[in-house]
Scaffold this active site. Sequence first.
Site, mmCIF file in Angstrom:
data_model
loop_
_atom_site.group_PDB
_atom_site.id
_atom_site.type_symbol
_atom_site.label_atom_id
_atom_site.label_comp_id
_atom_site.label_asym_id
_atom_site.label_seq_id
_atom_site.Cartn_x
_atom_site.Cartn_y
_atom_site.Cartn_z
ATOM 1 N N TYR A 62 43.237 36.238 38.668
ATOM 2 C CA TYR A 62 41.929 36.935 38.505
ATOM 3 C C TYR A 62 41.318 35.643 37.531
ATOM 4 O O TYR A 62 41.221 35.247 36.916
ATOM 5 C CB TYR A 62 41.829 37.927 37.675
ATOM 6 C CG TYR A 62 42.732 38.867 37.716
ATOM 7 C CD1 TYR A 62 43.044 38.800 40.028
ATOM 8 C CD2 TYR A 62 42.958 40.155 37.126
ATOM 9 C CE1 TYR A 62 42.961 40.381 39.801
ATOM 10 C CE2 TYR A 62 43.480 41.575 38.167
ATOM 11 C CZ TYR A 62 44.065 41.197 39.345
ATOM 12 O OH TYR A 62 44.051 42.714 39.843
ATOM 13 N N LEU A 216 36.982 53.453 42.616
ATOM 14 C CA LEU A 216 35.314 53.643 43.094
ATOM 15 C C LEU A 216 35.139 53.063 44.634
ATOM 16 O O LEU A 216 34.359 53.419 44.717
ATOM 17 C CB LEU A 216 34.043 53.690 42.246
ATOM 18 C CG LEU A 216 34.428 54.007 40.715
ATOM 19 C CD1 LEU A 216 33.651 53.373 39.675
ATOM 20 C CD2 LEU A 216 34.131 55.202 40.374
ATOM 21 N N GLY A 217 36.119 52.867 45.491
ATOM 22 C CA GLY A 217 36.695 52.324 46.870
ATOM 23 C C GLY A 217 35.888 51.180 46.895
ATOM 24 O O GLY A 217 34.562 51.665 47.715
ATOM 25 N N GLY A 219 32.939 50.378 45.045
ATOM 26 C CA GLY A 219 31.688 50.397 44.497
ATOM 27 C C GLY A 219 30.984 51.357 45.687
ATOM 28 O O GLY A 219 30.355 51.876 45.025
#
Length: 354
Positions: A62, A216-217, A219
């Site tokens: 990350y 949240l998929g 967005g």
Amino acid sequence: MSKRLNDYLTLGRSGLRVSPVSLGTMTFGDDWGWGAAEAESRRMLDIYMERGGNFIDTANFYTGGTSETLLGRFLAGRRDNAVIATKYSLNTEPGHPNAGGNHRRNMVRAVEASLRRLDTDYIDLYYLHVWDGLAPIEEIMRGFDDLVTAGKIVYAGISDTPAWQVARMQTLADLRGWAPLVALQIEHSLIERTVEHDLLPMAQELGLGVLAWSPLGMGMLTGKYTREDIEKHKGADVWSGTRSAVVSGMGGFSDRNFDIVDVLKQVAAEVGHSPAQTAIAWLLAKQMPTVIPILGARTAAQFEENLAALEVTFTDAQLRRLDEASAITPIFPHSFLPRVMPQVLGGASVVRPR
């Protein structure tokens, strides 16, 4: 459903106490062009821990390692109050074949680098990040066990791996008396429910706690996109750096998904919360197994807003509407077994207690 971050859960077959929502830190650091700067990242961690949150998710990949470095800096003086989960597998040095993958050499190399960046003596939960299909499971599980014995990690977990491979690994660990896997991290949301075919039942049977990334998929479930985005972003490069390109490139813009969002918006209006909060709350309401959403954000205000998902309450009818709108088609053998079960039971009523 838990209403507070300090209503702790035990993780999988372990006795480790973790919050019902995990703080995702893939956005810690702006090295990729769209994350949060240091001050904003620190504020997100402070908000989370001040409310009793303790389960923090990162990875060596990350923001090029910045996420781990910032966490190490932010947790100075309160490291023992945090449960840190990090990962290895993605290549951190392009062109170097052994700087990525599931094999033991990369595992050992990566854990030492993560310990330095996190400025800690141990990692609470260490994941295999992405299945590469190359390393023998014996090599991986013995490597995890050796790291546990050495005190460098406390627990092992796995992410983004086929259910049958995870089952092989867990069975091998049990047979050999090695440290078992205690956590499974997978994509799971209203628009990604195919994990319910095999991964979730496997986790329930084999004692793995479940964490959901992208709740949240990508967005989609914020409700900010419209059907016009299907054509507008068709063919977008997923690695271009924009969030809409990621959604499009990953297949998020589809008529089916917008149909799900339409129902989500209706239920959200009824419960008095945003679509994002409502989508996260749907995951929190799931049982057998319990699912822990990983919440990441680009701003502290956005993160705090998403935490309000803990306050959402559904009626049974509202949950059914969300379930029905996002339902997946069963695959074999799950589509076949219910048809023959009457012949298996021979007219008897039999249930398995949980």
